[in-house]
Design an enzyme around this catalytic site. Structure first.
Site, PDB file in Angstrom:
ATOM      1  CG  ASP A  48      -2.139  -0.872   1.047  1.00 30.76           C
ATOM      2  OD1 ASP A  48      -2.384  -1.329  -0.089  1.00 30.76           O
ATOM      3  OD2 ASP A  48      -2.839  -1.120   2.046  1.00 30.76           O
ATOM      4  N   GLY A  49       2.000   1.217   0.697  1.00 35.97           N
ATOM      5  CA  GLY A  49       2.873   2.385   0.745  1.00 35.97           C
ATOM      6  C   GLY A  49       3.360   2.792  -0.635  1.00 35.97           C
ATOM      7  CG  ASN A 117      -4.681   5.308   3.925  1.00 33.51           C
ATOM      8  OD1 ASN A 117      -5.625   4.808   3.319  1.00 33.51           O
ATOM      9  ND2 ASN A 117      -3.588   4.627   4.224  1.00 33.51           N
ATOM     10  CD  GLU A 118      -3.497   8.268   7.415  1.00 34.21           C
ATOM     11  OE1 GLU A 118      -2.361   8.249   6.863  1.00 34.21           O
ATOM     12  OE2 GLU A 118      -4.189   7.245   7.563  1.00 34.21           O
ATOM     13  CB  ALA A 157      -4.570   3.538   8.105  1.00 34.10           C
ATOM     14  CE1 TYR A 158      -1.593   8.486  14.165  1.00 35.80           C
ATOM     15  CE2 TYR A 158      -1.145   9.970  12.323  1.00 35.80           C
ATOM     16  CZ  TYR A 158      -1.040   9.663  13.672  1.00 35.80           C
ATOM     17  OH  TYR A 158      -0.392  10.534  14.507  1.00 35.80           O
ATOM     18  CG  ASN A 159      -9.782   6.845  12.267  1.00 37.02           C
ATOM     19  OD1 ASN A 159     -10.091   7.864  12.864  1.00 37.02           O
ATOM     20  ND2 ASN A 159     -10.598   5.800  12.180  1.00 37.02           N
ATOM     21  CB  SER A 161      -3.117   3.671  15.599  1.00 36.97           C
ATOM     22  OG  SER A 161      -2.862   4.970  15.116  1.00 36.97           O
ATOM     23  CB  ALA A 180      -2.281  13.082  22.714  1.00 39.17           C
TER      24      ALA A 180
END
Length: 256
Positions: A48-49, A117-118, A157-159, A161, A180
């Site tokens: 994907d990268g 993705n984001e 993905a990042y979301n 995590s 955070a």
């Protein structure tokens, strides 16, 4: 088919990759012409990268390109094809089984940036303070390490995590999640991610105008003295060859 222009995109340079490239070239019909400047099909070899890098590489011509990814990496949520599928390339292209992948866009200082993705925004090493508006209405004053916007595809993905929800890719929506967050008397953040409908426009107005970092998938852009960022679901999409059944949820389950 008449003079279909194509290009290759890969991050690796080894004998196995060269062997795949040669096999693809020898398999393609005679109507295919290699053109790395104005391709109509981009074959990516990797995970994907690699696909995301190829999309950003050709972002200015994205409306005229279909990506044909081959899996040779570790993560392949977007990728349906493997080296053993090379013999079927011409048939797959003729069948035109193409999936449209949504993108986000961010307007910053008269420049438009895109993400599949984001987007993430923040200083990350230090907390940032900004007001968040939805369609020009103040939603909240936020203070924290950063903020994340993801497409439905990027929600896994990042979301995920940072505690964001997994969203069905067939929904026309996008997600805002906090990175955070810090709650104080001055800043009281909504303690949950939000799923927005496709027509919503999100505006971030920074209260402490220090340098900020924007990540767009695996790309990074840094800004000084940033005032306003506008985020929305783009009308542009990414076209990718897929199999008839794109079993996205099953792929997520295998990766968990």
């Amino acid at each position: 088919m008449f003079n279909m222009k194509y290009a290759f995109y890969t991050k690796k340079n080894n004998d196995k990759i060269h062997e795949m490239l040669d096999k693809i070239k020898s398999t393609l019909d005679k109507d295919f012409i290699e053109d790395i400047v104005n391709p109509e099909i981009v074959f990516t070899i990797g995970g994907d990268g690699t696909l995301l890098e190829a999309i950003h590489h050709y972002i200015d011509k994205i409306d005229d390109i279909v990506f044909f990814p081959f899996m040779m990496g570790h993560i392949g949520f977007y990728i349906d094809f493997f080296p053993e599928d090379i013999d079927k390339i011409n048939e797959i292209v003729k069948n035109k089984n193409i999936r449209k992948i949504p993108m986000l866009e961010a307007l910053i200082k008269d420049e438009t940036y895109y993400a599949v993705n984001e987007f993430s925004l923040g200083q990350f090493a230090h907390a940032s303070a900004y007001d968040i508006y939805v369609d020009d209405n103040l939603l909240e004053s936020y203070y924290g390490s950063g903020i994340l916007f993801s497409t439905t595809y990027g929600s896994s993905a990042y979301n995920r995590s940072v505690g964001g929800p997994l969203v069905d890719i067939d929904l026309n929506a996008f997600v805002m999640s906090k990175i955070a967050p810090i709650t104080s008397r001055q800043y009281s953040s909504i303690a949950a991610p939000i799923v927005f409908s496709p027509n919503k426009i999100i505006t971030l107005k920074y209260n402490n105008r220090r340098h900020q970092t924007l990540t767009m998938d695996n790309q990074i852009q840094k800004f000084d003295d940033l005032e306003t960022v506008i985020i929305k679901l783009s009308k542009r999409t990414v076209s990718i060859y897929t199999r008839e059944k794109f079993a996205h949820l099953q792929r997520i389950r295998k990766a968990c």
